[in-house]
Design a protein around this motif. Structure first.
Motif, PDB file in Angstrom:
ATOM      1  N   ASP A 382      -9.818  -1.125  -5.179  1.00 48.75           N
ATOM      2  CA  ASP A 382     -10.261  -0.060  -3.990  1.00 48.75           C
ATOM      3  C   ASP A 382      -9.404   0.986  -3.797  1.00 48.75           C
ATOM      4  O   ASP A 382      -9.444   2.040  -3.653  1.00 48.75           O
ATOM      5  N   GLU A 383      -8.098   0.535  -3.814  1.00 54.17           N
ATOM      6  CA  GLU A 383      -6.960   1.703  -3.612  1.00 54.17           C
ATOM      7  C   GLU A 383      -6.909   2.774  -4.760  1.00 54.17           C
ATOM      8  O   GLU A 383      -6.762   3.916  -4.617  1.00 54.17           O
ATOM      9  N   ILE A 384      -7.140   2.301  -5.980  1.00 52.88           N
ATOM     10  CA  ILE A 384      -7.155   3.020  -7.267  1.00 52.88           C
ATOM     11  C   ILE A 384      -8.301   4.191  -7.045  1.00 52.88           C
ATOM     12  O   ILE A 384      -8.305   5.109  -7.133  1.00 52.88           O
ATOM     13  N   ALA A 385      -9.486   3.603  -6.723  1.00 55.31           N
ATOM     14  CA  ALA A 385     -10.652   4.418  -6.385  1.00 55.31           C
ATOM     15  C   ALA A 385     -10.315   5.481  -5.442  1.00 55.31           C
ATOM     16  O   ALA A 385     -10.936   6.726  -5.502  1.00 55.31           O
ATOM     17  N   ALA A 386      -9.762   5.041  -4.349  1.00 51.38           N
ATOM     18  CA  ALA A 386      -9.597   6.137  -3.147  1.00 51.38           C
ATOM     19  C   ALA A 386      -8.198   6.926  -3.289  1.00 51.38           C
ATOM     20  O   ALA A 386      -8.019   7.624  -2.343  1.00 51.38           O
ATOM     21  N   ALA A 387      -7.476   6.719  -4.305  1.00 57.98           N
ATOM     22  CA  ALA A 387      -6.334   7.230  -4.640  1.00 57.98           C
ATOM     23  C   ALA A 387      -5.537   7.004  -3.215  1.00 57.98           C
ATOM     24  O   ALA A 387      -4.689   7.906  -2.714  1.00 57.98           O
ATOM     25  N   THR A 388      -5.223   5.955  -2.887  1.00 58.60           N
ATOM     26  CA  THR A 388      -4.473   5.457  -1.507  1.00 58.60           C
ATOM     27  C   THR A 388      -3.539   4.277  -2.074  1.00 58.60           C
ATOM     28  O   THR A 388      -3.689   3.657  -3.353  1.00 58.60           O
ATOM     29  N   VAL A 389      -2.906   3.813  -1.114  1.00 58.04           N
ATOM     30  CA  VAL A 389      -2.166   2.775  -1.250  1.00 58.04           C
ATOM     31  C   VAL A 389      -1.839   2.110   0.142  1.00 58.04           C
ATOM     32  O   VAL A 389      -1.943   2.767   1.000  1.00 58.04           O
ATOM     33  N   LYS A 390      -1.695   0.651   0.133  1.00 55.77           N
ATOM     34  CA  LYS A 390      -1.387  -0.059   1.572  1.00 55.77           C
ATOM     35  C   LYS A 390       0.124  -0.201   1.457  1.00 55.77           C
ATOM     36  O   LYS A 390       0.546  -0.525   0.592  1.00 55.77           O
ATOM     37  N   ILE A 391       0.610  -0.100   2.738  1.00 58.02           N
ATOM     38  CA  ILE A 391       1.993  -0.134   2.846  1.00 58.02           C
ATOM     39  C   ILE A 391       2.294  -1.198   4.090  1.00 58.02           C
ATOM     40  O   ILE A 391       1.654  -1.195   5.234  1.00 58.02           O
ATOM     41  N   LYS A 392       2.790  -2.300   3.715  1.00 60.95           N
ATOM     42  CA  LYS A 392       3.135  -3.335   4.700  1.00 60.95           C
ATOM     43  C   LYS A 392       4.676  -3.042   5.204  1.00 60.95           C
ATOM     44  O   LYS A 392       5.517  -3.392   3.953  1.00 60.95           O
ATOM     45  N   ASN A 393       4.619  -2.885   6.414  1.00 58.51           N
ATOM     46  CA  ASN A 393       6.166  -2.957   6.817  1.00 58.51           C
ATOM     47  C   ASN A 393       6.530  -4.414   7.338  1.00 58.51           C
ATOM     48  O   ASN A 393       6.058  -5.063   8.148  1.00 58.51           O
ATOM     49  N   MET A 394       7.386  -5.066   6.420  1.00 54.60           N
ATOM     50  CA  MET A 394       7.642  -6.347   6.278  1.00 54.60           C
ATOM     51  C   MET A 394       8.481  -6.827   7.821  1.00 54.60           C
ATOM     52  O   MET A 394       8.235  -7.966   8.300  1.00 54.60           O
TER      53      MET A 394
END
Ligand code: HAM
Length: 417
Positions: A382-394
């Motif tokens: 999904d992220e590749i298709a939308a040119a995005t990335v999820k960021i999790k603040n740990m």
């Protein structure tokens, strides 16, 4: 089972917390060197054995019994460097630095002495080393002692540190004194320890700092070197002390402090700690105006000191943790090249970042926890298709989706780069 190799006796592999301690010391030392306008000099780890034999003296413990000597395949007699000073003097002459005075060199790296290993005494150890050439005034000796003191203070070491200084005078004063000392000690020849009896001819000054209890009693009434000093040496030492007093440094004059190496004249000094046990000298040095000449060059006044990194590292109290990294979790192998591109861009911006291992996403998150990652970036189809990335603040436990430029900005801000 195949054979397992351990590091040779008296050496160690340095990693994890030990490595962080080690790096903390070297970083502080390099910073201090830069601030005091030292240039860094790297000398070879091995040198011609003669470089040290002449400079340190045949009768010194290092040359007499501690150097690692070997011949290379061409039959050249070589030694692993047991200290920096004589090698730096060799490099000073080879580099024509006597034409470019004054000059100050900082060096750091491994050194090798075949000693009996014990706590704080290694066969391979490391030093931070500072040498100044072209400085003949007593104020320079004081400056170096104060620099040494400032470096140690900046490390905030545990325990208290004592500073001892002494003067060995010029070579004429020392020659006169040696004769006097030998004639005094000859009366006690049979009561001296075996080591000291051997040193009586070769290196009588070393008997003054013998650790043997019987020797100490004999030495207590020996004539004092100070009484044989020339007027010039007396004035030189007085001025060193005056500068240290003006700077407010607390120190003791120890007339028995002689150091184990032949090249010193006039000022010598040692910094010791009460936090290490028997091997309690953490830093030592002095003036050595005759070394460049012994090494085949002109006479150039010089003063320097060195400190053992392992001994300093053992005394550190609060070492900072490494900056926690960003780890990248891929949902499926298809996302790996996509994440690799992002990782390279973040690294180029100065952010510590890596793949979170090679397992499934759950395993990758486990590794992120174990490595105390501050952020995890997550990408799948999904992220590749939308040119995005999820960021999790740990730390906060919050997960957000960002475009790639936005993700870079969020992480750059978090790492202040
Ligand atoms: P040094 O007293 O032989 O002097 O060594 C300086 C420091 O290196 C010692 O105070 C100690 O902290 C550390 N050190 C020495 N041997 C070992 C060992 N076997 N294991 C762990 N640490 C050790 C010199 O090396 C002179 N070149 C200092 C100098 C520089 N003088 C003028 N410029």
């Amino acid at each position: 089972m195949s054979e397992r190799f351990l590091p040779p006796r008296g050496t160690s592999d340095i990693y994890d917390e030990d490595e962080r301690r080690f790096r903390f010391v070297t970083d502080a030392a390099m910073h201090a060197a830069r601030c005091a306008c030292f240039q860094t000099l790297h000398t070879p780890v091995f040198e011609s054995a003669r470089v040290f034999a002449r400079g340190l003296g045949e009768a010194s413990d290092i040359v007499h019994k501690e150097m690692y000597l070997f011949e290379d395949r061409g039959g050249e007699p070589l030694t692993l460097r047991p200290e920096f000073t004589a090698g730096v003097a060799r490099a000073f002459i080879a580099g024509g630095f006597h034409q470019k005075l004054p000059v100050k060199f900082f060096s750091t790296g491994p050194l090798f002495r075949y000693e009996r290993p014990q706590k704080g005494r290694r066969r391979q150890f490391h030093q931070i080393n500072y040498e100044c050439y072209g400085y003949m005034k007593p104020e320079s000796d004081a400056d170096m002692i104060l620099l040494a003191s400032d470096i140690l203070s900046s490390l905030r070491l545990q325990g208290s540190i004592a500073v001892e200084i002494n003067t060995l005078g010029d070579s004429d004063s020392r020659f006169r004194y040696k004769q006097e000392l030998i004639s005094y000690l000859l009366d006690y020849k049979n009561d001296l320890s075996e080591d000291s009896r051997r040193r009586l001819e070769s290196n009588p000054l070393r008997i003054l700092d013998s650790k043997n209890e019987g020797d100490k009693l004999i030495v207590a009434d020996a004539p004092e070197l100070y009484d044989s000093l020339s007027q010039k040496s007396v004035e030189f030492f007085a001025r060193v002390r005056e500068c240290l007093d003006t700077a407010g440094l607390v120190y003791a004059v120890n007339p028995k402090l002689v150091r184990g190496l032949d090249y010193y004249n006039d000022t010598v000094f040692e910094f010791t700690t009460d936090g290490l046990g028997a091997q309690n000298t953490i830093l030592a040095g002095g003036r050595y105006d005759g070394l460049t000449q012994l090494a085949g060059g002109p006479v150039v006044p010089a003063v320097g000191f060195a400190a053992g990194i392992e001994r300093l590292a053992a005394l550190l109290t609060d070492i900072p943790e490494d900056v926690p990294p960003v780890l990248a979790v891929s949902i499926g192998d298809a996302a790996l090249p996509y994440l690799s591109r992002i990782i390279r861009e973040l690294r180029a911006a100065g952010i510590p970042v890596d793949h979170a291992g090679e397992g499934n996403p759950k395993k990758q998150f486990k590794l992120a926890d174990k490595r105390r990652a501050s952020f995890v970036i997550i990408a799948g189809d999904d992220e590749i298709a939308a040119a995005t990335v999820k960021i999790k603040n740990m730390t906060a436990g919050i997960e957000e989706i960002h475009t790639l430029p936005r993700a870079r900005k969020v992480l750059a801000d978090a790492y202040s780069v």
